[in-house]
Design a protein around this motif. Structure first.
Motif, PDB file in Angstrom:
ATOM      1  N   PHE A 254       0.874  -1.171   0.000  1.00 13.63           N
ATOM      2  CA  PHE A 254       0.000   0.000   0.000  1.00 13.63           C
ATOM      3  C   PHE A 254       0.910   1.220   0.000  1.00 13.63           C
ATOM      4  N   THR A 255       0.965   1.932  -1.120  1.00 11.53           N
ATOM      5  CA  THR A 255       1.910   3.035  -1.233  1.00 11.53           C
ATOM      6  C   THR A 255       1.529   4.236  -0.377  1.00 11.53           C
ATOM      7  N   ASP A 256       0.245   4.403  -0.068  1.00 11.88           N
ATOM      8  CA  ASP A 256      -0.168   5.560   0.724  1.00 11.88           C
ATOM      9  C   ASP A 256       0.344   5.497   2.166  1.00 11.88           C
ATOM     10  N   VAL A 257       0.605   4.295   2.668  1.00  6.73           N
ATOM     11  CA  VAL A 257       1.141   4.152   4.024  1.00  6.73           C
ATOM     12  C   VAL A 257       2.529   3.504   4.007  1.00  6.73           C
ATOM     13  N   ALA A 258       3.087   3.309   2.812  1.00  5.17           N
ATOM     14  CA  ALA A 258       4.428   2.737   2.631  1.00  5.17           C
ATOM     15  C   ALA A 258       4.609   1.456   3.445  1.00  5.17           C
ATOM     16  N   LEU A 259       3.689   0.501   3.225  1.00  4.84           N
ATOM     17  CA  LEU A 259       3.738  -0.750   3.967  1.00  4.84           C
ATOM     18  C   LEU A 259       3.494  -1.923   3.027  1.00  4.84           C
ATOM     19  N   THR A 260       4.336  -2.959   3.164  1.00  5.82           N
ATOM     20  CA  THR A 260       4.181  -4.197   2.406  1.00  5.82           C
ATOM     21  C   THR A 260       3.889  -5.326   3.377  1.00  5.82           C
ATOM     22  N   VAL A 261       2.881  -6.128   3.070  1.00  4.67           N
ATOM     23  CA  VAL A 261       2.510  -7.253   3.927  1.00  4.67           C
ATOM     24  C   VAL A 261       2.415  -8.522   3.091  1.00  4.67           C
ATOM     25  N   ASN A 262       2.659  -9.656   3.726  1.00  3.30           N
ATOM     26  CA  ASN A 262       2.443 -10.958   3.101  1.00  3.30           C
ATOM     27  C   ASN A 262       1.002 -11.360   3.379  1.00  3.30           C
ATOM     28  N   VAL A 263       0.301 -11.792   2.337  1.00  2.00           N
ATOM     29  CA  VAL A 263      -1.105 -12.167   2.475  1.00  2.00           C
ATOM     30  C   VAL A 263      -1.337 -13.535   1.848  1.00  2.00           C
ATOM     31  N   PRO A 264      -2.299 -14.284   2.373  1.00  2.00           N
ATOM     32  CA  PRO A 264      -2.648 -15.561   1.749  1.00  2.00           C
ATOM     33  C   PRO A 264      -3.307 -15.332   0.391  1.00  2.00           C
ATOM     34  N   SER A 265      -3.049 -16.212  -0.538  1.00  2.00           N
ATOM     35  CA  SER A 265      -3.679 -16.148  -1.845  1.00  2.00           C
ATOM     36  C   SER A 265      -5.196 -16.152  -1.672  1.00  2.00           C
ATOM     37  N   GLY A 266      -5.872 -15.296  -2.419  1.00  2.00           N
ATOM     38  CA  GLY A 266      -7.330 -15.218  -2.341  1.00  2.00           C
ATOM     39  C   GLY A 266      -7.836 -14.111  -1.431  1.00  2.00           C
TER      40      GLY A 266
ATOM     41  N   CYS B 255     -11.643  -7.400  -5.556  1.00  2.00           N
ATOM     42  CA  CYS B 255     -10.383  -7.857  -6.130  1.00  2.00           C
ATOM     43  C   CYS B 255      -9.587  -8.725  -5.149  1.00  2.00           C
ATOM     44  N   GLN B 256      -9.175  -9.899  -5.596  1.00  2.00           N
ATOM     45  CA  GLN B 256      -8.387 -10.813  -4.772  1.00  2.00           C
ATOM     46  C   GLN B 256      -6.953 -10.885  -5.269  1.00  2.00           C
ATOM     47  N   VAL B 257      -6.033 -10.899  -4.329  1.00  2.00           N
ATOM     48  CA  VAL B 257      -4.616 -11.081  -4.652  1.00  2.00           C
ATOM     49  C   VAL B 257      -4.360 -12.585  -4.712  1.00  2.00           C
ATOM     50  N   LEU B 258      -3.857 -13.064  -5.855  1.00  2.00           N
ATOM     51  CA  LEU B 258      -3.687 -14.503  -6.049  1.00  2.00           C
ATOM     52  C   LEU B 258      -2.250 -14.983  -5.892  1.00  2.00           C
ATOM     53  N   GLY B 259      -1.287 -14.091  -5.898  1.00  2.00           N
ATOM     54  CA  GLY B 259       0.112 -14.463  -5.779  1.00  2.00           C
ATOM     55  C   GLY B 259       0.988 -13.304  -6.189  1.00  2.00           C
ATOM     56  N   GLY B 260       2.297 -13.547  -6.262  1.00  2.00           N
ATOM     57  CA  GLY B 260       3.239 -12.530  -6.730  1.00  2.00           C
ATOM     58  C   GLY B 260       3.312 -11.315  -5.839  1.00  2.00           C
ATOM     59  N   ALA B 261       3.581 -10.172  -6.462  1.00  2.00           N
ATOM     60  CA  ALA B 261       3.699  -8.909  -5.743  1.00  2.00           C
ATOM     61  C   ALA B 261       2.783  -7.880  -6.396  1.00  2.00           C
ATOM     62  N   VAL B 262       1.951  -7.245  -5.577  1.00  2.00           N
ATOM     63  CA  VAL B 262       0.985  -6.274  -6.045  1.00  2.00           C
ATOM     64  C   VAL B 262       1.191  -4.979  -5.268  1.00  2.00           C
ATOM     65  N   LYS B 263       1.127  -3.862  -5.985  1.00  2.00           N
ATOM     66  CA  LYS B 263       1.302  -2.543  -5.360  1.00  2.00           C
ATOM     67  C   LYS B 263       0.070  -1.704  -5.721  1.00  2.00           C
ATOM     68  N   VAL B 264      -0.585  -1.134  -4.685  1.00  2.00           N
ATOM     69  CA  VAL B 264      -1.797  -0.355  -4.895  1.00  2.00           C
ATOM     70  C   VAL B 264      -1.760   0.958  -4.122  1.00  2.00           C
ATOM     71  N   ARG B 265      -2.666   1.860  -4.518  1.00  2.00           N
ATOM     72  CA  ARG B 265      -2.887   3.096  -3.775  1.00  2.00           C
ATOM     73  C   ARG B 265      -4.366   3.437  -3.889  1.00  2.00           C
ATOM     74  N   PRO B 266      -4.907   4.171  -2.919  1.00  2.00           N
ATOM     75  CA  PRO B 266      -6.315   4.568  -3.012  1.00  2.00           C
ATOM     76  C   PRO B 266      -6.551   5.291  -4.333  1.00  2.00           C
ATOM     77  N   GLY B 267      -7.671   4.987  -4.973  1.00  2.00           N
ATOM     78  CA  GLY B 267      -7.920   5.510  -6.295  1.00  2.00           C
ATOM     79  C   GLY B 267      -8.742   6.734  -6.321  1.00  2.00           C
TER      80      GLY B 267
END
Length: 95
Positions: free
Chosen positions: A8-20, A83-95
């Motif tokens: 999440f770029t708005d809070v500069a934080l990366t977390v590991n999440v389960p697929s789905g 939207c579900q994160v299924l794997g890999g690395a995803v970077k988002v920000r509030p739209g």
């Protein structure tokens, strides 16, 4: 269980999440600025811009596609509640 990295770029934080995992679930837990109204994909409030890793996200449903179109979303925008994160690395920000 497969995991993914969600940033999440708005809070500069990366977390590991389960697929789905839906983006909104993690946003709530970490205090990202993604707001939401209905959590059902109807209101479009949780529109989120995908900066990187769109290929690691679930396909947009017909409902999500309709709501994004109605809200004049850009090509890289998704609804965080759908939207579900299924794997890999995803970077988002509030739209």
């Amino acid at each position: 269980m497969t995991t993914a990295k969600l940033t999440f770029t708005d809070v500069a934080l990366t977390v590991n999440v389960p697929s789905g995992t839906r983006i909104i679930e993690i946003s709530e837990k970490i205090g990202s600025g993604i707001t939401y109204g209905c959590r059902e994909g109807e209101c479009g409030t949780c529109m989120t811009h995908v900066i990187e890793g769109a290929e690691f996200l679930s396909e947009a449903s017909a409902l999500e596609t309709r709501v994004l179109k109605e809200n004049l979303a850009g090509r890289h925008d998704r609804l965080a509640c759908q939207c579900q994160v299924l794997g890999g690395a995803v970077k988002v920000r509030p739209g």
